[in-house]
Design a protein around this motif. Structure first.
Motif: not given
Length: 556
Positions: A77-95
């Motif tokens: 619950r307290y880490t989900a959003k942090l990991f989501a931000y990282i993956l969305l930024i990383m995945g969004g730009f490389t995609a």
């Protein structure tokens, strides 16, 4: 203002469970970012009709299930959003680069990113990129930020995690089992497919880069070619040698009319007495690999990037033998190849003449810099010299900025860095114009050397790598070498020598001319250039020495 707005939005949205959050994130990462991957799967599927769509749907479920399974271990619950931000930024730009430009995210691409400069980054910015960033990076991040995750008892949360992990695992294994033969056949023959799946491609490539390729700091310098010496010292009766080596950027051999290209991209060089080598391959598909490799003395198949980063190379050896070695740069640096030789500081008046406000400069800056460099040499200075000019060349995607108006014969052109939105003919016209401009720069350089009577002058040009301009759905460069198309590995290479060099070294010129249609590579640069410069050393590899292929031997 923004934090208060987000808070009000969060209060109006009904909270969801962590399990639901993980599923939503897995669906977004699996579906929204991987169109190029699924397109390739659809092309490679052995099925037709409804069964083909079933196979594609199974592939989507495999990706989503895999992400959801992983999230059960890392997202709390307290880490989900942090990991989501990282993956969305990383995945969004490389995609963006995968889906829009056909770029495969590999350790080589991560290395390119680590060694890029602000000008190269600026060239990648476009309206299409900005819109993609808003829709597929920033809006999803805002959505995650305002989406509340409800609090749950740890026992309930663990139970749900176990249930979701079990279902995801069963779904993943079941589909892989059912279509095992198909997936095994596809991925065995197309191992590069995994580099299309965002964001795992970035994570995997980054890990591989830091494990194998990232330069280690504070490594001791390994001396190389310590026995290097000139075969004969310059006398008053014999002119010293001046060799200008031009390292091109992103030029491909198939776009040179000297090599049979239908459009006349070499109107000036074709009129000169040059030696054109038509079958030359690069060491890598990116500057960060090819430049240090070609100067290292290691052939491509044995190239050790870690060793090259802290071992002396071609320029060090030429300098040790007695040459004054100078590097003049109009690109993003020498990638370590020139760290221990003179790096020429281009005078400000020359920069003002050829550079735009964003700091990028046309390659004619190299011509004026070479003229200024030569003019500053004292008349009584008989030191032999090796000067390396590093071009901006045809660096993309802003090809339209790589040539001046007098050298843009091909119209209409693609006058934007969002090249995937241009027609194929427009894109090729812009790229070909950059080759025409390079043709002008190189022929003008030969003119400078031809008029110099203080030296035996020589000229050697080769590009660092080639470029894809939409062939096979790929753009730019940096593909893994094993699967890189010829557009990225087949490079142009040219030589020219003055009449004084011809007179003093006729056998060398005849030997080189005999090899203009033979298969060569950047492996030939290190031993052949040192031999042309009359440098003797045990580290000169005879196998790749072009001047030993004709039976020519150096004096002892």
């Amino acid at each position: 203002m923004m934090p208060h707005t987000l808070t009000r939005l969060r209060q109006k949205i009904k909270p969801i469970s962590l399990s639901q959050f993980n599923i939503l994130l897995a669906l977004w990462l699996g579906l929204a970012l991987n169109f190029a991957f699924f397109q390739q799967i659809q092309k490679l599927t052995p099925y037709q009709g409804p069964k083909a769509y079933l196979f594609l749907a199974a592939t989507v479920l495999v990706i989503v299930a895999a992400y959801n399974l992983i999230f059960q271990f890392f997202n709390w619950r307290y880490t989900a959003k942090l990991f989501a931000y990282i993956l969305l930024i990383m995945g969004g730009f490389t995609a963006y680069f995968v889906n829009s430009l056909g770029v495969m995210i590999s350790p080589e691409q991560i290395q390119n990113m680590m060694q890029t400069d602000p000008h190269e980054v600026q060239d990648l910015l476009s309206l299409r990129f900005i819109l993609w960033s808003i829709l597929l990076v920033f809006l999803p991040i805002i959505f995650v930020a305002v989406l509340p995750i409800q609090a749950e008892k740890i026992s309930s949360q663990l139970l749900k995690k176990l249930l979701h992990a079990f279902v995801s695992f069963v779904l993943l294994c079941g589909l892989l089992f059912i279509f095992y033969v198909d997936y095994a056949a596809i991925f065995r023959e197309h191992r590069n497919l995994k580099s299309l799946i965002s964001p795992q491609n970035t994570i995997s490539a980054t890990w591989s880069y830091y494990q194998k390729s990232a330069p280690k700091k504070n490594l001791p310098l390994v001396q190389y070619g310590q026995d290097a010496h000139l075969l004969e010292h310059v006398s008053q009766s014999k002119l010293p040698k001046l060799m200008v080596l031009v390292v091109g950027e992103t030029a491909r051999a198939e776009s040179f009319s000297l090599n049979g290209y239908a459009k006349n991209t070499n109107p000036e060089l074709s009129k000169l007495d040059i030696i054109n080598f038509s079958q030359v391959s690069s060491c890598g598909t990116a500057t960060a690999v090819s430049v240090p490799c070609m100067f290292s003395g290691m052939p491509r198949t044995d190239y050790d990037q870690q060793l090259a980063s802290h071992r002396e190379g071609l320029l060090d050896i030429a300098q040790r033998a007695g040459y004054k070695v100078t590097w003049i740069d109009n690109n993003s640096g020498c990638k370590g190849a020139c760290d221990r030789v003179e790096q020429y500081v281009i005078p400000q008046p020359i920069k003002d003449k050829w550079c735009a406000k964003n700091g990028e400069c046309y390659d004619e800056i190299l011509l004026d810099s070479l003229k200024a460099y030569l003019a500053a040499i004292p008349e009584n200075d008989k030191t032999p010299r090796l000067v390396v000019l590093h071009q901006m060349g045809s660096h993309g995607p802003a090809y339209y900025q790589r040539s001046t108006a007098p050298y843009q014969p091909f119209k209409p052109s693609c006058d934007t860095n969002a090249i995937q939105g241009c027609s194929n003919s427009e894109l090729l016209n812009s790229y070909d114009n950059s080759i025409v401009y390079t043709d002008h720069v190189l022929s003008s350089l030969i003119g400078i050397l031809k008029s110099n009577t203080a030296y035996q002058t020589g000229f050697w040009y080769l590009s660092d790598h080639g470029e894809s301009t939409g062939e096979h759905g790929m753009y730019l460069h940096g593909s893994p070498y094993a699967i890189a198309p010829s557009q990225q590995t087949h490079i142009p290479m040219l030589m020219w020598f003055s009449s004084a060099w011809h007179t003093g070294n006729p056998a060398q010129i005849n030997c080189l001319t005999q090899q203009k249609s033979q298969k060569l590579s950047q492996d030939n640069l290190f031993p052949s250039l040192l031999t042309l410069l009359d440098v003797k050393s045990q580290v000169i590899d005879g196998k790749n020495n072009m001047l030993q292929q004709c039976g020519l031997k150096q004096k002892v």
